[in-house]
Scaffold this motif. Structure first.
Motif, PDB file in Angstrom:
ATOM      1  N   GLN A  46       0.584  -1.361   0.177  1.00 39.17           N
ATOM      2  CA  GLN A  46      -0.098  -0.070   0.031  1.00 39.17           C
ATOM      3  C   GLN A  46       0.713   1.344  -0.027  1.00 39.17           C
ATOM      4  O   GLN A  46       1.642   1.444  -0.086  1.00 39.17           O
ATOM      5  N   ILE A  47      -0.095   1.814  -0.546  1.00 39.20           N
ATOM      6  CA  ILE A  47       1.051   3.737  -0.157  1.00 39.20           C
ATOM      7  C   ILE A  47       0.794   3.758   0.989  1.00 39.20           C
ATOM      8  O   ILE A  47      -0.093   3.979   1.327  1.00 39.20           O
ATOM      9  N   ASP A  48       1.572   4.565   1.911  1.00 37.58           N
ATOM     10  CA  ASP A  48       1.864   4.593   3.185  1.00 37.58           C
ATOM     11  C   ASP A  48       2.703   5.960   3.209  1.00 37.58           C
ATOM     12  O   ASP A  48       2.414   6.929   1.973  1.00 37.58           O
ATOM     13  N   THR A  49       2.083   7.271   4.042  1.00 42.10           N
ATOM     14  CA  THR A  49       2.578   8.673   4.675  1.00 42.10           C
ATOM     15  C   THR A  49       4.382   8.743   3.921  1.00 42.10           C
ATOM     16  O   THR A  49       3.848   9.536   3.546  1.00 42.10           O
ATOM     17  N   ALA A  50       4.854   7.811   4.462  1.00 41.93           N
ATOM     18  CA  ALA A  50       5.821   7.916   4.351  1.00 41.93           C
ATOM     19  C   ALA A  50       6.101   8.017   2.945  1.00 41.93           C
ATOM     20  O   ALA A  50       7.142   8.916   2.098  1.00 41.93           O
ATOM     21  N   HIS A  54       7.584  11.395   1.082  1.00 39.44           N
ATOM     22  CA  HIS A  54       9.441  11.417  -0.042  1.00 39.44           C
ATOM     23  C   HIS A  54       8.740  12.212  -1.183  1.00 39.44           C
ATOM     24  O   HIS A  54       9.469  12.938  -1.512  1.00 39.44           O
ATOM     25  N   SER A  55       7.335  11.420  -1.473  1.00 41.73           N
ATOM     26  CA  SER A  55       7.470  12.649  -3.169  1.00 41.73           C
ATOM     27  C   SER A  55       6.729  13.890  -2.995  1.00 41.73           C
ATOM     28  O   SER A  55       7.326  14.533  -4.027  1.00 41.73           O
ATOM     29  N   LEU A  56       6.211  14.190  -1.696  1.00 38.16           N
ATOM     30  CA  LEU A  56       5.900  15.049  -1.608  1.00 38.16           C
ATOM     31  C   LEU A  56       7.426  16.188  -1.619  1.00 38.16           C
ATOM     32  O   LEU A  56       7.633  17.748  -2.454  1.00 38.16           O
ATOM     33  N   VAL A  81      14.701   8.084   1.922  1.00 37.29           N
ATOM     34  CA  VAL A  81      16.387   6.696   1.822  1.00 37.29           C
ATOM     35  C   VAL A  81      16.322   5.593   2.222  1.00 37.29           C
ATOM     36  O   VAL A  81      16.275   4.413   1.295  1.00 37.29           O
ATOM     37  N   GLN A  82      16.974   5.634   3.186  1.00 33.32           N
ATOM     38  CA  GLN A  82      17.302   4.550   3.574  1.00 33.32           C
ATOM     39  C   GLN A  82      16.335   3.380   4.781  1.00 33.32           C
ATOM     40  O   GLN A  82      16.338   2.172   4.177  1.00 33.32           O
TER      41      GLN A  82
END
Length: 177
Positions: A46-50, A54-56, A81-82
């Motif tokens: 799933q897409i999560d808040t992280a 990241h994309s934002l 990235v980690q």
């Protein structure tokens, strides 16, 4: 025309209703597409808040300027990235649901963690409260910081960003603009 955005494995195709898409600025729609690609690449269900954070930070200059100083976004991106090389491996295969915000049952939220779906709904509510028809990146950043138990806030805190101070800076800038 065929959708070129890959689906997250073992998830039904997202229901991209025109009504849902119409709630987002073009820039925020690009952020969502980037988050979807990141989730797929990371092997997440799933897409999560992280993914959204990241994309934002990568794609929205207004979001980057909301941080206190130029080093903060870079440090946050370093933690994100980690994620794919160890930091976030404990998240793989687990559904993000902080329980801090009500779960969104929008049919357009398939393929989203409950926290990410709630953040998207919160971004839209914030935009509407400010008299705008479409949610933007800053609206989403505010919604992410409002859920103190989500993965995005965990990343912010590990990078030395105080979510409450970030919210205050955004609110102050919104009241001045």
């Amino acid at each position: 025309m065929q959708n070129r955005t890959p689906r997250i494995p073992q998830q039904p195709a997202p229901n991209h209703r025109a009504e849902f898409d119409a709630r987002l600025t073009v820039e925020l729609a690009a952020v969502v597409t980037g988050a979807r690609r990141r989730a797929l690449r990371d092997g997440d269900r799933q897409i999560d808040t992280a993914h959204l954070l990241h994309s934002l930070i990568e794609s929205d200059p207004e979001v980057r300027t909301a941080f206190d100083g130029g080093a903060q976004p870079a440090k946050v991106l370093g933690y994100l990235v980690q994620r794919s090389i160890g930091y976030g491996l404990r998240w793989q295969g687990a559904v993000e649901d902080s329980g801090a915000l009500p779960v969104v049952t929008d049919p357009g939220a398939e393929g989203w963690s409950p926290s990410a779906a709630s953040a998207m709904a919160g971004a839209y509510r914030r935009a509407r409260s400010l008299g705008r028809e479409r949610a933007g990146g800053i609206d989403l950043l505010m919604a992410l910081t409002a859920d103190r138990e989500c993965r995005a806030v965990e990343v912010l805190e590990r990078a030395g960003v105080d979510p409450a101070q970030l919210e205050d800076r955004i609110a102050e800038a919104s009241s001045q603009g």
